[in-house]
Write an enzyme that holds these catalytic residues in place. Sequence first.
Site, mmCIF file in Angstrom:
data_model
loop_
_atom_site.group_PDB
_atom_site.id
_atom_site.type_symbol
_atom_site.label_atom_id
_atom_site.label_comp_id
_atom_site.label_asym_id
_atom_site.label_seq_id
_atom_site.Cartn_x
_atom_site.Cartn_y
_atom_site.Cartn_z
ATOM 1 N N PRO A 86 17.209 25.475 -18.673
ATOM 2 C CA PRO A 86 16.018 25.361 -19.658
ATOM 3 C C PRO A 86 16.265 26.220 -20.792
ATOM 4 O O PRO A 86 15.562 26.068 -21.822
ATOM 5 C CB PRO A 86 14.781 25.704 -18.698
ATOM 6 C CG PRO A 86 15.348 25.564 -17.396
ATOM 7 C CD PRO A 86 16.795 25.891 -17.372
ATOM 8 N N GLU A 113 15.808 29.313 -8.215
ATOM 9 C CA GLU A 113 15.317 29.822 -9.310
ATOM 10 C C GLU A 113 16.471 29.709 -10.563
ATOM 11 O O GLU A 113 16.142 30.303 -11.632
ATOM 12 C CB GLU A 113 15.043 31.202 -9.141
ATOM 13 C CG GLU A 113 13.622 31.233 -8.408
ATOM 14 C CD GLU A 113 12.621 30.823 -9.294
ATOM 15 O OE1 GLU A 113 12.524 30.862 -10.392
ATOM 16 O OE2 GLU A 113 11.725 30.189 -8.564
ATOM 17 N N ARG A 150 27.121 6.273 -23.269
ATOM 18 C CA ARG A 150 27.018 5.054 -24.231
ATOM 19 C C ARG A 150 27.350 5.158 -25.443
ATOM 20 O O ARG A 150 27.600 3.854 -26.237
ATOM 21 C CB ARG A 150 25.423 4.572 -23.893
ATOM 22 C CG ARG A 150 24.284 5.686 -24.723
ATOM 23 C CD ARG A 150 22.863 5.337 -24.508
ATOM 24 N NE ARG A 150 22.447 4.306 -25.284
ATOM 25 C CZ ARG A 150 22.318 4.331 -26.556
ATOM 26 N NH1 ARG A 150 22.507 5.174 -27.316
ATOM 27 N NH2 ARG A 150 21.688 3.286 -27.147
ATOM 28 N N ASP A 164 20.163 2.434 -33.033
ATOM 29 C CA ASP A 164 19.075 3.057 -32.371
ATOM 30 C C ASP A 164 18.269 4.095 -32.907
ATOM 31 O O ASP A 164 18.693 4.793 -34.295
ATOM 32 C CB ASP A 164 19.695 3.474 -31.064
ATOM 33 C CG ASP A 164 19.923 2.424 -30.112
ATOM 34 O OD1 ASP A 164 19.067 1.391 -30.110
ATOM 35 O OD2 ASP A 164 20.973 2.438 -29.265
HETATM 36 N N1 SAH Z 1 13.840 29.697 -13.151
HETATM 37 C C1 SAH Z 1 14.570 28.757 -14.306
HETATM 38 C C2 SAH Z 1 14.226 27.516 -13.737
HETATM 39 C C3 SAH Z 1 15.095 27.128 -12.660
HETATM 40 S S1 SAH Z 1 15.172 25.355 -12.392
HETATM 41 C C4 SAH Z 1 13.911 29.032 -15.561
HETATM 42 O O1 SAH Z 1 12.650 29.643 -15.400
HETATM 43 O O2 SAH Z 1 14.339 29.081 -16.589
HETATM 44 C C5 SAH Z 1 16.678 25.177 -11.157
HETATM 45 C C6 SAH Z 1 17.672 24.471 -12.336
HETATM 46 O O3 SAH Z 1 17.185 22.955 -12.535
HETATM 47 C C7 SAH Z 1 18.123 25.277 -13.271
HETATM 48 O O4 SAH Z 1 19.110 26.095 -13.146
HETATM 49 C C8 SAH Z 1 18.704 23.976 -14.267
HETATM 50 O O5 SAH Z 1 20.065 23.858 -13.920
HETATM 51 C C9 SAH Z 1 17.977 22.801 -13.721
HETATM 52 N N2 SAH Z 1 16.958 22.740 -14.952
HETATM 53 C C10 SAH Z 1 15.480 22.802 -14.866
HETATM 54 N N3 SAH Z 1 14.842 22.425 -15.959
HETATM 55 C C11 SAH Z 1 15.936 21.812 -16.851
HETATM 56 C C12 SAH Z 1 15.684 21.447 -18.147
HETATM 57 N N4 SAH Z 1 14.784 21.361 -18.633
HETATM 58 N N5 SAH Z 1 17.101 21.196 -18.748
HETATM 59 C C13 SAH Z 1 18.170 21.307 -18.003
HETATM 60 N N6 SAH Z 1 18.176 21.906 -16.824
HETATM 61 C C14 SAH Z 1 17.090 22.147 -16.168
#
Ligand code: SAH
Length: 240
Positions: A86, A113, A150, A164
Site C-alpha cells: 500500500p 501485517e 494486455r 482505451d
Molecule cells: N500493514 C500494512 C498492510 C498489510 S496488508 C499497511 O498498513 O500498510 C497485507 C499485504 O497485502 C501487503 O503486504 C501487500 O502485499 C498487500 N496489499 C494490501 N493492500 C494493498 C494495496 N492497496 N496495493 C498493493 N498491495 C496491497
Amino acid sequence: MRIDVFTLFPELFAGPLRTSIIGRAAEAGLVEFGVHDLREHGLGRHRSVDDYPYGGGAGMVMRPEPLFAAVEPLRAAGAQVILMDPAGERLIDALARELAAAPHLALVCGRYEGVDERVRTIVDREVSIGDYVLTGGELPALVVIDAVVRLVPDVIQAASHEGDSFASGLLEYPQYTRPESFRDLPVPPVLLSGHHGEVDRWRRREALRRTLERRPDLLESAELGDDDRRVIDELANAGD
Ligand code: SAH
C-alpha cells in the site's frame, strides 16, 4: 515476457492466469507465468513464514529469510522485483505500460501485517493498486498482471488498447452495439452514418465531454489540440 509470482496462496492464481485474454496469451507463449509457494522456503519443521512484530502490537509479520531465499535468485537472473504494498507508487496506465516493456517481472505478495521492513532492500520497486488495504498482495499482483499483459504486443490489437481510457490521457467515448434501438434508447445516428470522419469527431468530442464531467484532473496532462480546446470551451460554457 516472463512474470514470476511469490505467494503463500498459489491457488489464488490458477483461475485468473488460465482464463480469457490472459490465459490465451500464456497459451500462445506471449507471456510465461511462474507461481511460487513461499512456504517452500519456510523455516523449520512447520515451514514457518511469519512471526510476532518486534515492539509488540497486533498481527503477524512475514519473516525476511523465506522472501530473500525465494527472490534473490530471480533478481540475480535479471528480473525486476516488485513488492505489492500500500505504500508503493500507485498503479496507473503509464506504469502498466512501463512494466509491459520489461522482459522479466517478479511480483512479491505480502500477507498479514505485511513483510519485514528489510525485504524492501531486495526489491526494485513497490506498487500499490490504490488507497485501501487488502488482506494480501495476490489480488494486487493479479491486477498488475492483467493491466500489463494486455499491453504486451499481440495479446490484443494495439488499436484496441491505444483508444482505451487513460492511454490517450482521456476517458473513452461511449460505445454501442446492436440493437439499434433498445428500450427507447437509440444509438446516436452518427455512428450508423458510415461517415468515418464524423464518427471520429463525435468520439473525440464525447471523450472530451466525459473527461470534463468526470475526471477534469486528467485534462491537465492530456495532449490536446486547438480543436480539442475549442470543444472543451464550448462544453464548459454549455454547462453554465
Ligand atoms: N500493514 C500494512 C498492510 C498489510 S496488508 C499497511 O498498513 O500498510 C497485507 C499485504 O497485502 C501487503 O503486504 C501487500 O502485499 C498487500 N496489499 C494490501 N493492500 C494493498 C494495496 N492497496 N496495493 C498493493 N498491495 C496491497
